[in-house]
Design a protein around this motif. Structure first.
Motif, mmCIF file in Angstrom:
data_model
loop_
_atom_site.group_PDB
_atom_site.id
_atom_site.type_symbol
_atom_site.label_atom_id
_atom_site.label_comp_id
_atom_site.label_asym_id
_atom_site.label_seq_id
_atom_site.Cartn_x
_atom_site.Cartn_y
_atom_site.Cartn_z
ATOM 1 N N ALA A 22 41.833 39.581 37.738
ATOM 2 C CA ALA A 22 42.978 40.010 38.454
ATOM 3 C C ALA A 22 43.113 41.779 38.519
ATOM 4 O O ALA A 22 43.378 42.145 39.664
ATOM 5 C CB ALA A 22 44.287 39.832 37.521
ATOM 6 N N ALA A 23 42.521 42.360 37.372
ATOM 7 C CA ALA A 23 42.697 43.877 37.750
ATOM 8 C C ALA A 23 41.438 43.993 38.808
ATOM 9 O O ALA A 23 41.714 45.018 39.583
ATOM 10 C CB ALA A 23 42.093 44.399 36.185
ATOM 11 N N CYS A 24 40.234 43.407 38.745
ATOM 12 C CA CYS A 24 39.267 43.732 39.734
ATOM 13 C C CYS A 24 39.862 43.617 41.098
ATOM 14 O O CYS A 24 39.530 44.393 42.024
ATOM 15 C CB CYS A 24 38.014 43.095 39.413
ATOM 16 N N ARG A 25 40.376 42.386 41.400
ATOM 17 C CA ARG A 25 41.060 41.939 42.609
ATOM 18 C C ARG A 25 41.871 42.819 43.131
ATOM 19 O O ARG A 25 41.937 43.265 44.501
ATOM 20 C CB ARG A 25 41.297 40.626 42.732
ATOM 21 N N LEU A 26 42.964 43.455 42.294
ATOM 22 C CA LEU A 26 43.924 44.333 42.815
ATOM 23 C C LEU A 26 43.310 45.596 43.305
ATOM 24 O O LEU A 26 43.655 45.964 44.186
ATOM 25 C CB LEU A 26 44.711 44.532 41.573
ATOM 26 N N LYS A 27 42.545 45.939 42.317
ATOM 27 C CA LYS A 27 41.617 47.339 43.081
ATOM 28 C C LYS A 27 40.706 47.060 44.151
ATOM 29 O O LYS A 27 40.611 48.024 45.202
ATOM 30 C CB LYS A 27 40.886 48.099 41.837
ATOM 31 N N GLN A 28 40.163 45.998 44.331
ATOM 32 C CA GLN A 28 39.515 45.753 45.605
ATOM 33 C C GLN A 28 40.468 45.675 46.828
ATOM 34 O O GLN A 28 40.130 46.256 47.888
ATOM 35 C CB GLN A 28 38.679 44.310 45.428
ATOM 36 N N LEU A 29 41.491 44.959 46.578
ATOM 37 C CA LEU A 29 42.449 44.892 47.837
ATOM 38 C C LEU A 29 43.305 46.135 48.035
ATOM 39 O O LEU A 29 43.574 46.381 49.215
ATOM 40 C CB LEU A 29 43.308 43.616 47.747
ATOM 41 N N ALA A 30 43.725 46.825 47.052
ATOM 42 C CA ALA A 30 44.395 48.158 47.253
ATOM 43 C C ALA A 30 44.261 49.278 46.177
ATOM 44 O O ALA A 30 44.814 49.241 44.889
ATOM 45 C CB ALA A 30 45.976 47.713 47.051
ATOM 46 N N PRO A 31 43.120 49.956 46.478
ATOM 47 C CA PRO A 31 42.393 50.818 45.702
ATOM 48 C C PRO A 31 43.413 51.767 45.047
ATOM 49 O O PRO A 31 43.234 52.599 44.079
ATOM 50 C CB PRO A 31 41.154 51.327 46.206
ATOM 51 N N GLU A 32 44.437 52.086 45.848
ATOM 52 C CA GLU A 32 45.678 53.130 45.557
ATOM 53 C C GLU A 32 46.325 52.879 44.259
ATOM 54 O O GLU A 32 47.174 53.369 43.769
ATOM 55 C CB GLU A 32 46.254 53.636 46.580
ATOM 56 N N LEU A 33 46.358 51.598 43.853
ATOM 57 C CA LEU A 33 47.111 50.937 42.871
ATOM 58 C C LEU A 33 46.949 51.547 41.586
ATOM 59 O O LEU A 33 45.604 51.399 41.098
ATOM 60 C CB LEU A 33 47.388 49.385 42.975
ATOM 61 N N MET A 34 47.784 51.992 40.780
ATOM 62 C CA MET A 34 47.453 52.208 39.298
ATOM 63 C C MET A 34 47.476 50.976 38.323
ATOM 64 O O MET A 34 48.617 50.294 38.180
ATOM 65 C CB MET A 34 48.415 53.273 38.779
ATOM 66 N N VAL A 35 46.283 50.525 37.897
ATOM 67 C CA VAL A 35 46.284 49.252 37.092
ATOM 68 C C VAL A 35 46.161 49.698 35.536
ATOM 69 O O VAL A 35 44.690 50.166 35.480
ATOM 70 C CB VAL A 35 45.275 48.305 37.829
ATOM 71 N N CYS A 36 46.411 48.862 34.598
ATOM 72 C CA CYS A 36 46.271 49.297 33.407
ATOM 73 C C CYS A 36 45.806 47.786 32.531
ATOM 74 O O CYS A 36 46.701 46.813 32.951
ATOM 75 C CB CYS A 36 47.218 49.857 32.686
ATOM 76 N N VAL A 37 45.036 47.695 31.772
ATOM 77 C CA VAL A 37 44.805 46.330 31.039
ATOM 78 C C VAL A 37 44.669 46.763 29.525
ATOM 79 O O VAL A 37 44.119 47.757 29.048
ATOM 80 C CB VAL A 37 43.517 45.715 31.373
ATOM 81 N N VAL A 38 45.717 46.097 28.702
ATOM 82 C CA VAL A 38 45.815 46.346 27.180
ATOM 83 C C VAL A 38 45.136 45.168 26.620
ATOM 84 O O VAL A 38 45.367 43.991 27.082
ATOM 85 C CB VAL A 38 47.171 46.605 26.770
ATOM 86 N N GLU A 39 44.481 45.276 25.457
ATOM 87 C CA GLU A 39 43.596 44.324 24.938
ATOM 88 C C GLU A 39 43.900 44.345 23.342
ATOM 89 O O GLU A 39 43.568 45.510 22.794
ATOM 90 C CB GLU A 39 42.025 44.309 25.328
ATOM 91 N N LYS A 40 44.385 43.319 22.665
ATOM 92 C CA LYS A 40 44.462 43.455 21.135
ATOM 93 C C LYS A 40 43.402 43.516 20.393
ATOM 94 O O LYS A 40 43.443 44.120 19.300
ATOM 95 C CB LYS A 40 45.345 42.257 20.809
ATOM 96 N N GLY A 41 42.160 43.080 21.039
ATOM 97 C CA GLY A 41 40.871 43.130 20.075
ATOM 98 C C GLY A 41 40.320 44.484 20.087
ATOM 99 O O GLY A 41 40.779 45.524 20.815
ATOM 100 N N SER A 42 39.626 44.997 19.083
ATOM 101 C CA SER A 42 39.033 46.405 18.922
ATOM 102 C C SER A 42 38.445 46.755 19.912
ATOM 103 O O SER A 42 38.137 47.970 20.154
ATOM 104 C CB SER A 42 38.062 46.449 17.791
ATOM 105 N N GLU A 43 37.641 45.713 20.681
ATOM 106 C CA GLU A 43 36.849 46.068 22.140
ATOM 107 C C GLU A 43 37.009 44.880 23.058
ATOM 108 O O GLU A 43 37.623 43.865 22.486
ATOM 109 C CB GLU A 43 35.402 46.417 21.506
ATOM 110 N N VAL A 44 36.771 45.102 24.214
ATOM 111 C CA VAL A 44 36.659 43.842 25.264
ATOM 112 C C VAL A 44 35.825 42.903 24.685
ATOM 113 O O VAL A 44 34.506 43.406 24.252
ATOM 114 C CB VAL A 44 36.662 44.720 26.751
ATOM 115 N N GLY A 45 36.191 41.647 24.837
ATOM 116 C CA GLY A 45 35.222 40.666 24.174
ATOM 117 C C GLY A 45 35.204 40.204 22.749
ATOM 118 O O GLY A 45 34.840 39.356 22.224
#
Length: 542
Positions: A22-45
């Protein structure tokens, strides 16, 4: 309490395949949008766990040049086998007898955690801000009951809930739209479904508990690209599910067991059934002499199309396994989660750029025109048939529907009894005696949790909440021999004696965030909440 506030156009909860797509597609379609992802794990994955057989359909749409971008898809499936298992033998089904949805031509054997790490790199290159170690603890609502963002968890609270010397309050992340991609049985997704009655008129969601271990095996026993699935043993007629063994590169294999959480016998221990599985000749011939590298377990949402909630609510959407988009007929959910996130991103981008308002009706139209809808609708009867008629007759029904009717059956099967309601009392069953682990193929819970790299701060509040602390001893113990002692794959729950009294002890530091207790407790008395940021397992290459 005064809290720091940050504002974004879109906040995404969870850095799994749905959230990152979702984050990647948002920035592909509208690069000006400010998009943030929060993740509970200590690192992605860190918290990502899947078999995983990966169908690249959604990835082909998101990044058509993924091979040039060096996505971690390197082991193509080159042989596919399905066996009916008995205790000391097996029967391989011919290709024509396997439902088409179970064939894996064109798919890859991957580490989903590594794919998510790669997706995070693509997202950050597009300008997405990603914050691992920050669990979304609460939803923020506006004056009109719409979602306006999330609050991350406090850090440094003591066991009694008071503020410790290192206390830091969580932040408020405000957004025009918030996408919830927490994975199966997300605690905030549960809240949203209940608050907005998103599941009205739907079948209850159904779940399974999936176990996985990663092994390095002797080179002579390794066949890169081989996919093995099993049905039957070690499960009996009180439980359904299946087993798998996938050969990756570098002499690695992943082995696992999936146990449907509608099982009836309170004495069944899914963990011990998994340990028994590895002694079966079909699995032992590959694993013998090998080294177990990692262990994990995770609940799987398998209700499919008939259990899909309405995904749109004021201020956001549920996506991926938070909405239950896994296609159980394929035993795959990564490509569907990705497509779910991409559809949500397209709808939100259209709204924020002024081309189309986001409503449940407008999103339903977008969804029904997608291949995701078609795929889930075609296989809507798969899980219900197995639940109603078992692996033999249910499997025969699914084969007939797929092979003879080409997934165009005029009927829809309902699966209306929730998993926690299926457990029978102990007067209908006998205690099970499981063999002791040999330390070569089978292992105990604590040594397994150790290699999941699970860690929680010792003095933090317990993140496993009992709605009624008396129920485990007053109700669960006499009626079900307190099944949490057995269904938990990490040894979190145990009944202890204190003089003449008994109580349920919760070893929360062992929790690997599988969510099974939140699903299978007969009274739904256990509520899983996120622990302090970064806590839980840290799965390498899983």
């Amino acid at each position: 309490m005064e809290r720091e506030t940050m504002e974004f156009d879109v906040v995404i909860v969870g850095a799994g395949p749905a959230g990152l797509s979702a984050a990647c597609r948002l920035k592909q379609l509208a690069p000006e949008l400010m998009v943030c992802v929060v993740e509970k794990g200590s690192e992605v994955g860190a918290h990502i766990l899947s078999g995983a057989l990966f169908e690249p359909r959604a990835l082909n749409e998101l990044f058509p040049d993924w091979q040039q971008r060096q996505a971690p898809l390197t082991t193509a499936v080159n042989k596919d086998a399905l066996y009916l298992l008995k205790e000391n033998g097996e029967v391989e089904l011919p290709g024509w007898a396997i439902p088409p949805s179970m064939h894996n031509n064109g798919n890859y054997i991957i580490s989903l955690g590594n794919l998510c790490r790669w997706l995070a790199e693509q997202a950050e290159a597009l300008g997405v801000e990603i914050y691992p170690g920050f669990p979304a603890a609460d939803i923020l609502y506006g004056a009109d009951n719409q979602v306006i963002g999330i609050q991350t968890g406090d850090m440094g609270r003591l066991k009694d809930g008071s503020e410790g010397p290192q206390f830091q309050p969580g932040m408020q992340l405000l957004a025009k739209y918030t996408l919830f991609a927490e994975g199966c049985r997300g605690h905030l997704g549960k809240e949203l479904i209940e608050r907005f009655a998103l599941d009205k008129g739907k079948d209850p969601q159904h779940y399974a508990l999936g176990f996985k271990e990663l092994w390095r095996i002797p080179k002579a026993q390794h066949q890169p690209g081989l996919v093995v699935h099993g049905a039957g043993w070690p499960l009996d007629d009180t439980a359904s599910g299946g087993s798998f063994l996938y050969h990756l590169d570098d002499d690695l294999v992943s082995v696992g067991l999936i146990v449907d959480l509608n099982y009836r016998d309170p004495y069944l221990s899914p963990f011990d059934e998994f340990q028994r599985l590895k002694h079966h000749p079909l699995f032992a011939k590959y694993l013998s002499g090998g080294e177990r590298l990692s262990y994990g377990a995770r609940a799987i949402a398998k209700g499919g199309f008939n259990a899909l909630p309405q995904t749109v609510f004021p201020g956001g959407l549920l996506i991926g396994c938070d909405a239950g988009t896994l296609n159980f007929a394929k035993i795959k959910g990564s490509h569907t989660a990705m497509k779910s996130g991409m559809l949500a991103a397209e709808a939100v981008a259209a709204t924020l750029t002024g081309s189309q308002p986001l409503t449940p009706q407008s999103f339903d139209e977008r969804f029904t025109q997608s291949w995701l809808y078609q795929e889930l609708y075609q296989h809507r009867n798969f899980g219900a048939a197995l639940h109603k008629w078992g692996p033999l007759w249910g499997g025969a029904f699914n084969w007939f529907e797929q092979k003879c009717l080409a997934n165009k059956a005029p009927w829809t099967l309902s699966d209306a009894i929730a998993d926690h309601q299926q457990l029978e009392t102990i007067d209908s069953h006998r205690p099970r005696e499981y063999p002791k682990p040999d330390g070569k193929l089978s292992f105990d819970r604590l040594s397994s949790v150790f290699i999941s790299n699970t860690n929680h701060e010792e003095n933090q509040p317990c993140h496993l909440k009992l709605k009624d602390p008396s129920l485990p001893v007053s109700y669960n113990l006499p009626n079900f021999a307190e099944p949490a002692q057995r269904y938990c794959p990490a040894g979190v729950y145990e009944i202890v004696d204190e003089g003449d009294a008994r109580r349920l002890q919760i070893n929360a530091q062992n929790c690997i965030h599988c969510k099974t207790c939140d699903i299978k407790d007969p009274s739904l008395n256990i509520r899983w909440c996120p622990p302090e940021g970064g806590g839980g397992p840290n799965y390498p290459n899983m």
